[in-house]
Design an enzyme around this catalytic site. Structure first.
Site, PDB file in Angstrom:
ATOM      1  N   HIS A  14      -2.073  26.465 -29.943  1.00  0.00           N
ATOM      2  CA  HIS A  14      -3.091  27.079 -30.971  1.00  0.00           C
ATOM      3  C   HIS A  14      -2.728  28.894 -30.543  1.00  0.00           C
ATOM      4  O   HIS A  14      -2.420  29.061 -32.023  1.00  0.00           O
ATOM      5  CB  HIS A  14      -4.540  26.829 -31.058  1.00  0.00           C
ATOM      6  CG  HIS A  14      -5.590  28.104 -31.613  1.00  0.00           C
ATOM      7  ND1 HIS A  14      -5.767  26.654 -33.293  1.00  0.00           N
ATOM      8  CD2 HIS A  14      -6.202  29.133 -32.000  1.00  0.00           C
ATOM      9  CE1 HIS A  14      -6.598  27.377 -33.721  1.00  0.00           C
ATOM     10  NE2 HIS A  14      -6.519  28.745 -33.027  1.00  0.00           N
ATOM     11  N   GLU A  15      -3.143  29.336 -29.452  1.00  0.00           N
ATOM     12  CA  GLU A  15      -3.349  30.715 -29.466  1.00  0.00           C
ATOM     13  C   GLU A  15      -1.449  31.174 -28.756  1.00  0.00           C
ATOM     14  O   GLU A  15      -1.146  32.432 -29.648  1.00  0.00           O
ATOM     15  CB  GLU A  15      -4.031  30.961 -28.258  1.00  0.00           C
ATOM     16  CG  GLU A  15      -5.501  30.246 -27.920  1.00  0.00           C
ATOM     17  CD  GLU A  15      -6.041  30.866 -28.658  1.00  0.00           C
ATOM     18  OE1 GLU A  15      -6.105  31.773 -29.474  1.00  0.00           O
ATOM     19  OE2 GLU A  15      -7.494  29.925 -28.971  1.00  0.00           O
ATOM     20  N   HIS A  71      -0.468  32.228 -32.723  1.00  0.00           N
ATOM     21  CA  HIS A  71      -1.735  33.394 -32.794  1.00  0.00           C
ATOM     22  C   HIS A  71      -0.264  34.652 -32.195  1.00  0.00           C
ATOM     23  O   HIS A  71       0.034  35.611 -32.450  1.00  0.00           O
ATOM     24  CB  HIS A  71      -2.582  34.288 -32.064  1.00  0.00           C
ATOM     25  CG  HIS A  71      -4.116  33.773 -33.156  1.00  0.00           C
ATOM     26  ND1 HIS A  71      -4.319  33.759 -34.343  1.00  0.00           N
ATOM     27  CD2 HIS A  71      -4.820  32.332 -32.358  1.00  0.00           C
ATOM     28  CE1 HIS A  71      -5.270  32.932 -34.709  1.00  0.00           C
ATOM     29  NE2 HIS A  71      -6.346  32.337 -33.785  1.00  0.00           N
ATOM     30  N   GLU A 118      -4.283  32.828 -38.743  1.00  0.00           N
ATOM     31  CA  GLU A 118      -4.642  31.053 -38.126  1.00  0.00           C
ATOM     32  C   GLU A 118      -4.037  30.728 -38.739  1.00  0.00           C
ATOM     33  O   GLU A 118      -3.256  29.173 -37.984  1.00  0.00           O
ATOM     34  CB  GLU A 118      -6.202  31.412 -38.548  1.00  0.00           C
ATOM     35  CG  GLU A 118      -6.814  29.584 -38.358  1.00  0.00           C
ATOM     36  CD  GLU A 118      -7.636  29.886 -37.032  1.00  0.00           C
ATOM     37  OE1 GLU A 118      -7.464  31.603 -36.477  1.00  0.00           O
ATOM     38  OE2 GLU A 118      -7.882  29.209 -36.213  1.00  0.00           O
TER      39      GLU A 118
END
Lengths: 503, 503
Positions: free
Chosen positions: A267-268, A271, A297
């Site tokens: 997820h990160e 980003h 996101e």
């Protein structure tokens, strides 16, 4: 003053403001990673000072004068040129900042820096009463902020604009309604399906040091550049961009939950790829910034879920996982692993929620934060409303406040209007991936071969390097040919879960 | 304006300036610990921005107006009161800052930041010619700085004041002369002593992770508060105070050199205890700041050497070291260990020099940097002069420039007038410890029992909590009953080395 000179000065000032914002980012990162616990109060003062200084710069009347000169000049005749996009966005930000009293900005920085620690303590001890006065204070401050900005429109929209410029709460409500209508029956069908899957393989023993190495290796493999970033360990995963070449990710590890660390990392990393893909030449100006949090996101969700939980991805990565954890995964088949990482679970926990139920978690927060802001819900009643909403949309009841309304730190940080960007991220991400799949022949084959570069380059070219040239919804429409809607997401979820659960 | 209101505003501004300085401290700490290598250029921009903002605040004419009001008021009638001490120091700093042309400050910041990289490269390659033009440039800039500040007095004193307010080069010259007269024969006697000791036990295998744990445990035992500070690992040990409750130490570890990590830690812990002992109520004002670098260094040297290399200290700590490193130290006797950690070595290296020869290393630098500044020595001749001085004072000749005039980075960073604070630290530290030993009955017994609190509380009370209420030399005289002199240091060194080496 000639418009060229005005633009030069405008950009110089904007870059300086960004440099100062980066200093504040580092202070925030440090607070969540290395700050000694005794240093919290002093850090709050530092944050308030920088916030005040940033505000003073962002509201300097000189900016307004420079924007006036530019808006009356031919430099912005072509709205697709960088100068026009920068002037458009800088005017929007200037208008927004000059409406906020400096004292309110400093107070918010100070209170939220302290409230964060109180929220951590309250969650640890399941003690909502401890956090309640802080939440009440923050809701009051955010309401004052919204009132300064709203121009008679909905209070909530004024806050939403900070994270998703151009979004409106009534449009969001329609989007959530469409998703709810489609997803609630699908969730029910999965729940009643005979093809129940188990995620036990994810709960075996995964030594933390090996997880850290495996995560770093995978992050590098998908394209995260460690010469321009870091991956650290914290209680709560997050990312921070401290500069164009200093993007910091964190994740948390649990020796008996492979998914917590790995998908937190993916997820990160999403980003991080967006940040590292921004155009460094335009650093510090809208052209070199993300278009919206929803778009940011979308990249986190795309890399975490669309890619990170796909069969094709694991086709390549699972053998590496087996090599890293031979005792733990030697006897597991790829298909079982793929089922496990996509297991649908009706639970109270947003961060670990599966793709299918995730938007229902967001719906709960979207409704409750509007009610808090509008005065329709008192903080004292938040716990009970939270429970009722979870029962209504997900059919589960959190055990206590720690598993309920204390689970997220967003409100403690003053982030009201932020949660919907998660669902916008899912919507944008699905729509972008559907387009990429059409335009790039054989995306699945690339992934199955561990070739992430073609997809990453497509995203860089179409999305990341565009910065804030267009508002997020316009960019989505330009890239995908259609305005943002729930269709691609629902299609993708139906396809995945009908296959996995036979529904 | 009433003087009370002026004082209130003066302190508010001073505290804000300190808060901003703390932000810059964090950026500096992060650069040496966690910054990705790609982020260096951007970090330099952030540092430059903050430095410019700090300079603008420190030279704001409003500060001069407030000081004028206060200096004509009865508030400062009693010079021992906090308000009088703060006004005295803030006037001194304001006068100093406003005399420095901003262009010179910026030029120095830019040149020293580039020169640092050149010095690293030159030292690595033993290539003084590469560094020479940068050193010449810096000497020129520092001369201009001194000329802006000196008021017709010695140029060197104007630079010295930045680190040791009130110190004068002719007094320092007398101090060094006294030390030289006493120490050179003592060093010669030790060199010729038959009681030669070996330090082989320090070069055995000490696993780094165990060293880290042992260092953290010892730091906590002597009184460093980890709730208000950290201990990290870097290439070069240093300490940073990011706020009254956020003091960060670093040390470096070598698996085959116990002393590097341990005494590096003890040195930084001394700095840390001073910082943690400052009066938090006066944070950000002179009353809450260290009186001088010499006094700061005195605490580093006191905890590293006077305490950390004493027999009494190891009486308590060595059994713990043996428990931590059973295979490595199981067969070593306490007396042999105590000899090893105090071994005198005539070498060219300052950082690892023993207590006895250390001040001779400083004497070399003190003489050479004055000669450079006054134009009596050209940078082209620095290497030869360095060699001659080492031969004269220590009887050793550095192998090359890397081991000679390139060994320290201070001059590359623009630090002229900084070196003498190391020797002042030794002088102050010895004098303070001698007084503590008289006033606290049985200091050695306390140390041998692992009871550090009585000595720490004495130091806090007499030194740390005084902040900059008095100039450092005045404080020493108030606490010890005599102005700073070489006597206590020479007495302590004679006592230690006559026992260890029978001289």
């Amino acid at each position: 003053m000639r418009p060229e000179a005005a633009y030069h000065e405008l950009i110089r000032r904007t870059r300086e403001e960004s440099l100062l914002a980066c200093c504040a980012e580092l202070l925030g990162w440090d607070e969540e990673t290395y700050l000694p616990r005794g240093g919290v109060a002093h850090r709050a003062e530092q944050m308030a000072l920088l916030a005040g200084m940033q505000h003073a710069r962002a509201t300097d009347p000189r900016l307004g004068e420079l924007l006036d000169i530019l808006e009356g000049s031919p430099l912005i005749n072509d709205p697709s040129l960088p100068v026009a996009a920068n002037v458009r966005e800088l005017r929007r930000l200037y208008r927004r900042h000059t409406r906020l009293p400096r004292q309110l900005v400093e107070e918010l920085a100070r209170v939220t820096s302290l409230a964060h620690q109180e929220w951590v303590a309250a969650r640890t001890r399941n003690d909502f009463a401890r956090f309640k006065p802080w939440l009440t204070k923050i809701v009051g401050l955010k309401r004052r902020e919204a009132e300064s900005l709203c121009d008679g429109g909905p209070l909530y929209d004024a806050l939403l604009e900070e994270y998703e410029p151009g979004a409106l709460s009534d449009e969001l409500a329609r989007l959530f309604e469409a998703l709810r209508t489609e997803l609630v029956p699908l969730v029910a069908a999965v729940r009643d399906s005979r093809q129940r899957t188990e995620a036990d393989v994810l709960r075996r023993h995964f030594p933390i040091e090996t997880q850290q190495q495996f995560c770093a290796k995978t992050a590098a493999a998908v394209g995260f550049d460690f010469a321009r970033g870091r991956l650290d360990t914290t209680d709560h995963p997050f990312f921070t961009a401290i500069g164009p070449d200093d993007c910091r990710l964190t994740t948390r590890y649990d020796a008996h939950d492979f998914g917590a660390g790995f998908f937190g990392m993916m997820h990160e990393v999403g980003h991080g790829l967006y940040e590292q893909g921004l155009d460094a030449e335009h650093f510090g100006t809208p052209l070199g910034c993300a278009a919206s949090l929803g778009l940011h996101e979308s990249q986190a969700r795309l890399w975490e879920n669309t890619i990170g939980r796909s069969w094709a991805f694991w086709r390549n990565v699972f053998p590496q996982a087996q090599k890293a954890f031979p005792q733990t995964l030697g006897d597991v088949a790829l298909d079982d692993w793929h089922h496990a990482v996509n297991r649908v679970e009706l639970a109270a926990d947003r961060v670990h929620a599966d793709e299918l139920t995730y938007n229902l978690h967001i719906l709960v927060r979207f409704e409750l934060e509007q009610a808090l802001l509008n005065g329709d819900l008192e903080t004292a009643d938040l716990g009970a409303s939270w429970q009722a909403s979870y029962q209504r949309y997900l059919g589960v009841t959190p055990k206590n406040d720690t598993e309920g309304c204390l689970q997220d730190g967003h409100w403690a940080s003053g982030l009201f209007g932020y949660f919907p960007t998660y669902t916008l991220g899912n919507v944008y991400g699905a729509q972008l991936f559907a387009t990429a799949s059409r335009e790039l022949d054989g995306v699945d084959e690339f992934l199955a071969d561990g070739q992430f570069r073609p997809l990453l380059e497509w995203l860089c070219d179409r999305v990341y390097r565009q910065g804030h040239r267009y508002p997020a919804a316009h960019l989505i429409e330009r890239v995908t040919g259609a305005p943002p809607s729930h269709h691609a997401l629902v299609r993708a979820l139906r396809a995945k879960y009908s296959e996995l659960y036979g529904v």
